[in-house]
Design a protein around this motif. Sequence first.
Motif, PDB file in Angstrom:
ATOM      1  N   TYR A   1       0.827  -1.200   0.000  1.00  0.00           N
ATOM      2  CA  TYR A   1       0.000   0.000   0.000  1.00  0.00           C
ATOM      3  C   TYR A   1       0.869   1.261   0.000  1.00  0.00           C
ATOM      4  CZ  TYR A   1      -3.595   3.377   1.253  1.00  0.00           C
ATOM      5  OH  TYR A   1      -4.463   4.455   1.250  1.00  0.00           O
ATOM      6  N   ALA A   2       1.898   1.263   0.836  1.00  0.00           N
ATOM      7  CA  ALA A   2       2.784   2.431   0.934  1.00  0.00           C
ATOM      8  C   ALA A   2       3.434   2.743  -0.399  1.00  0.00           C
ATOM      9  CB  ALA A   2       3.847   2.196   2.001  1.00  0.00           C
ATOM     10  N   VAL A   3       3.923   1.701  -1.083  1.00  0.00           N
ATOM     11  CA  VAL A   3       4.591   1.910  -2.371  1.00  0.00           C
ATOM     12  C   VAL A   3       3.594   2.359  -3.432  1.00  0.00           C
ATOM     13  CG1 VAL A   3       5.806   0.737  -4.251  1.00  0.00           C
ATOM     14  CG2 VAL A   3       6.471   0.315  -1.873  1.00  0.00           C
ATOM     15  N   LYS A   4       2.411   1.756  -3.453  1.00  0.00           N
ATOM     16  CA  LYS A   4       1.425   2.052  -4.500  1.00  0.00           C
ATOM     17  C   LYS A   4       0.873   3.468  -4.396  1.00  0.00           C
ATOM     18  CE  LYS A   4      -2.806   0.289  -6.639  1.00  0.00           C
ATOM     19  NZ  LYS A   4      -3.851  -0.778  -6.616  1.00  0.00           N
ATOM     20  N   TYR A   5       0.634   3.961  -3.170  1.00  0.00           N
ATOM     21  CA  TYR A   5      -0.054   5.239  -3.006  1.00  0.00           C
ATOM     22  C   TYR A   5       0.813   6.387  -2.455  1.00  0.00           C
ATOM     23  CZ  TYR A   5      -4.294   2.570  -3.855  1.00  0.00           C
ATOM     24  OH  TYR A   5      -5.260   1.763  -4.421  1.00  0.00           O
ATOM     25  N   LEU A   6       1.956   6.055  -1.853  1.00  0.00           N
ATOM     26  CA  LEU A   6       2.717   7.109  -1.175  1.00  0.00           C
ATOM     27  C   LEU A   6       4.159   7.247  -1.650  1.00  0.00           C
ATOM     28  CD1 LEU A   6       1.391   6.481   2.453  1.00  0.00           C
ATOM     29  CD2 LEU A   6       0.615   8.213   0.827  1.00  0.00           C
ATOM     30  N   THR A   7       4.923   6.201  -1.530  1.00  0.00           N
ATOM     31  CA  THR A   7       6.371   6.329  -1.756  1.00  0.00           C
ATOM     32  C   THR A   7       6.784   6.077  -3.197  1.00  0.00           C
ATOM     33  OG1 THR A   7       6.846   4.007  -1.252  1.00  0.00           O
ATOM     34  CG2 THR A   7       6.792   5.554   0.601  1.00  0.00           C
ATOM     35  N   GLY A   8       6.064   5.153  -3.880  1.00  0.00           N
ATOM     36  CA  GLY A   8       6.573   4.720  -5.169  1.00  0.00           C
ATOM     37  C   GLY A   8       7.954   4.106  -4.970  1.00  0.00           C
ATOM     38  N   GLY A   9       8.829   4.327  -5.936  1.00  0.00           N
ATOM     39  CA  GLY A   9      10.207   3.838  -5.812  1.00  0.00           C
ATOM     40  C   GLY A   9      11.182   4.928  -5.426  1.00  0.00           C
ATOM     41  N   ARG A  10      10.662   5.996  -4.808  1.00  0.00           N
ATOM     42  CA  ARG A  10      11.513   7.130  -4.409  1.00  0.00           C
ATOM     43  C   ARG A  10      12.292   6.767  -3.152  1.00  0.00           C
ATOM     44  NH1 ARG A  10      10.636  12.103  -6.239  1.00  0.00           N
ATOM     45  NH2 ARG A  10      10.181  10.853  -8.074  1.00  0.00           N
ATOM     46  N   PHE A  11      13.604   6.752  -3.270  1.00  0.00           N
ATOM     47  CA  PHE A  11      14.482   6.248  -2.210  1.00  0.00           C
ATOM     48  C   PHE A  11      14.293   6.994  -0.893  1.00  0.00           C
ATOM     49  CE2 PHE A  11      18.548   6.156   0.039  1.00  0.00           C
ATOM     50  CZ  PHE A  11      18.739   4.801   0.152  1.00  0.00           C
ATOM     51  N   THR A  12      14.266   8.323  -0.946  1.00  0.00           N
ATOM     52  CA  THR A  12      14.141   9.121   0.274  1.00  0.00           C
ATOM     53  C   THR A  12      12.817   8.846   0.984  1.00  0.00           C
ATOM     54  OG1 THR A  12      15.506  10.876  -0.670  1.00  0.00           O
ATOM     55  CG2 THR A  12      14.123  11.466   1.204  1.00  0.00           C
ATOM     56  N   LEU A  13      11.728   8.736   0.219  1.00  0.00           N
ATOM     57  CA  LEU A  13      10.419   8.481   0.809  1.00  0.00           C
ATOM     58  C   LEU A  13      10.358   7.098   1.446  1.00  0.00           C
ATOM     59  CD1 LEU A  13       8.130  10.003  -1.976  1.00  0.00           C
ATOM     60  CD2 LEU A  13       8.704  11.010   0.240  1.00  0.00           C
ATOM     61  N   LEU A  14      11.027   6.135   0.839  1.00  0.00           N
ATOM     62  CA  LEU A  14      11.068   4.786   1.411  1.00  0.00           C
ATOM     63  C   LEU A  14      11.770   4.793   2.766  1.00  0.00           C
ATOM     64  CD1 LEU A  14      11.937   2.795  -1.833  1.00  0.00           C
ATOM     65  CD2 LEU A  14       9.839   2.537  -0.498  1.00  0.00           C
ATOM     66  N   ASN A  15      12.859   5.526   2.857  1.00  0.00           N
ATOM     67  CA  ASN A  15      13.576   5.613   4.132  1.00  0.00           C
ATOM     68  C   ASN A  15      12.760   6.321   5.197  1.00  0.00           C
ATOM     69  OD1 ASN A  15      16.126   4.279   4.051  1.00  0.00           O
ATOM     70  ND2 ASN A  15      16.853   5.805   2.603  1.00  0.00           N
ATOM     71  N   LEU A  16      12.041   7.380   4.793  1.00  0.00           N
ATOM     72  CA  LEU A  16      11.188   8.098   5.745  1.00  0.00           C
ATOM     73  C   LEU A  16      10.071   7.204   6.261  1.00  0.00           C
ATOM     74  CD1 LEU A  16      10.854  11.600   4.018  1.00  0.00           C
ATOM     75  CD2 LEU A  16      12.008  11.114   6.188  1.00  0.00           C
ATOM     76  N   PHE A  17       9.474   6.423   5.350  1.00  0.00           N
ATOM     77  CA  PHE A  17       8.404   5.510   5.766  1.00  0.00           C
ATOM     78  C   PHE A  17       8.949   4.440   6.700  1.00  0.00           C
ATOM     79  CE2 PHE A  17       5.656   1.789   5.296  1.00  0.00           C
ATOM     80  CZ  PHE A  17       4.422   2.354   5.578  1.00  0.00           C
ATOM     81  N   GLN A  18      10.120   3.936   6.384  1.00  0.00           N
ATOM     82  CA  GLN A  18      10.754   2.929   7.234  1.00  0.00           C
ATOM     83  C   GLN A  18      10.976   3.465   8.648  1.00  0.00           C
ATOM     84  OE1 GLN A  18      15.054   2.084   6.777  1.00  0.00           O
ATOM     85  NE2 GLN A  18      14.435   0.017   6.157  1.00  0.00           N
ATOM     86  N   ASN A  19      11.468   4.690   8.755  1.00  0.00           N
ATOM     87  CA  ASN A  19      11.697   5.302  10.071  1.00  0.00           C
ATOM     88  C   ASN A  19      10.378   5.568  10.805  1.00  0.00           C
ATOM     89  OD1 ASN A  19      14.467   5.325   9.641  1.00  0.00           O
ATOM     90  ND2 ASN A  19      14.436   7.359   8.710  1.00  0.00           N
TER      91      ASN A  19
END
Length: 425
Positions: free
Chosen positions: A310-328
Amino acid sequence: MNLLRTLSRTHFRSHQLIDNFHQVKIRNIRNDWKIRPYSNTARQSEVFKKYWNVYKPVMTDPSNKSIRNKILSTTGVGIVTYYFYSKKSPSARVKKMSNVFKKGKFEETANPKNLVERKDLEDTLSKILQPSLHNYYLIMGTHGTGKTTLIQNTILKLKKPKGVVHFKCPSDVNEFSKELAKHLDCELYPDAGRQSKYADWSLLRRQLVSTAHYYMKTYKRPMVLILDQIDRIAKKDPEFLGILQDFAKDYADKGSIIIVFVSSESLIPRLLQSRSAWSRATTLQIGDISDEAAVKFLQDSGIEENISKYAVKYLTGGRFTLLNLFQNKYKMTPKNVLEEYKKHLFMSIKEDMRSMKLPKNHKIFIKLIESHAIDIDQATNIIPLDMIRELIEANILRHQNYTVSFHSRYVENYFKEVNKTESKI
């Protein structure tokens, strides 16, 4: 033998401190040194022997305490002078800077645990950072695609001598040369009587060229200097960007220094391409990772599969910085992570829109919802170019390959939700 030569010359110049008898002998030694057809090393040995034979009786006779003290003090001055000269000499400065390139250097250490493996890009970067071609490079990618982290991780994996220094350009363009010199462990000694706008760069440039010559001679390969966030230079001083580009082109031709520019904005290639020095440039585009790789990255960090998708589909996509923020964010609030993260992202858009006084249903956003990207010329017919630039700086829009699109997936979904809600009302 350099020490012997320095000491000998120091003592010869101090002959006025010694009595007349010794002055005559020293003059004779100096004359011998000038006329004898020996090699430099042989001359130095001969002079030192004669020097010692002259002073041996003085140094060993207790009655000559005054003269002996003068000789010892002069010798001390000579040693101190030699030490200072050797440490501050151009040769020492060149070796010092060369050692920085040998070890490899960057300002921030990438955390291998937070990296998405991008082997193809890393292999390409390795070839750029250990070059065989006489080119300089431009690495492009939207803000947040992980350019800097990818570069740093690649440098970490290089074997010594790495030959690479990564430098983030300061926000104050006037501090560029001083900050870069500091990063390279280089001291600048400006001439107060010949100051100019780019005086510090002229000094640093000469030092870089000298170091590059030494590095090439020692390691048989050029050294690489990465200038990250070059956008800061382009916006505030395009003339200086041109100077840096000419420097990159000239020394790429010589194969002694490879400059890598790193940029997040489309302004840079337009400026660089407008000049003849572009003929030596090679570009590398760094984009988002695939959705599959993004989901795997989140799952590998302990996030449930359905939440990751869900996070990748609607929020982060494959954007590296957004993935790290979501992880934190997940580590802090795992129960409500999707709602909290979405709220955080959407709030930043609302604040930017409020400051720019733009309606959420502006034509530009409606057009981008219908077609994911539109031509820049078409976009400027809908909204002024300076407003597009403001939206790009706010990470709402992005401009690449002469098109305009939403900056990231969460931005697109924000405007979809807002306009869908308003259309129902």
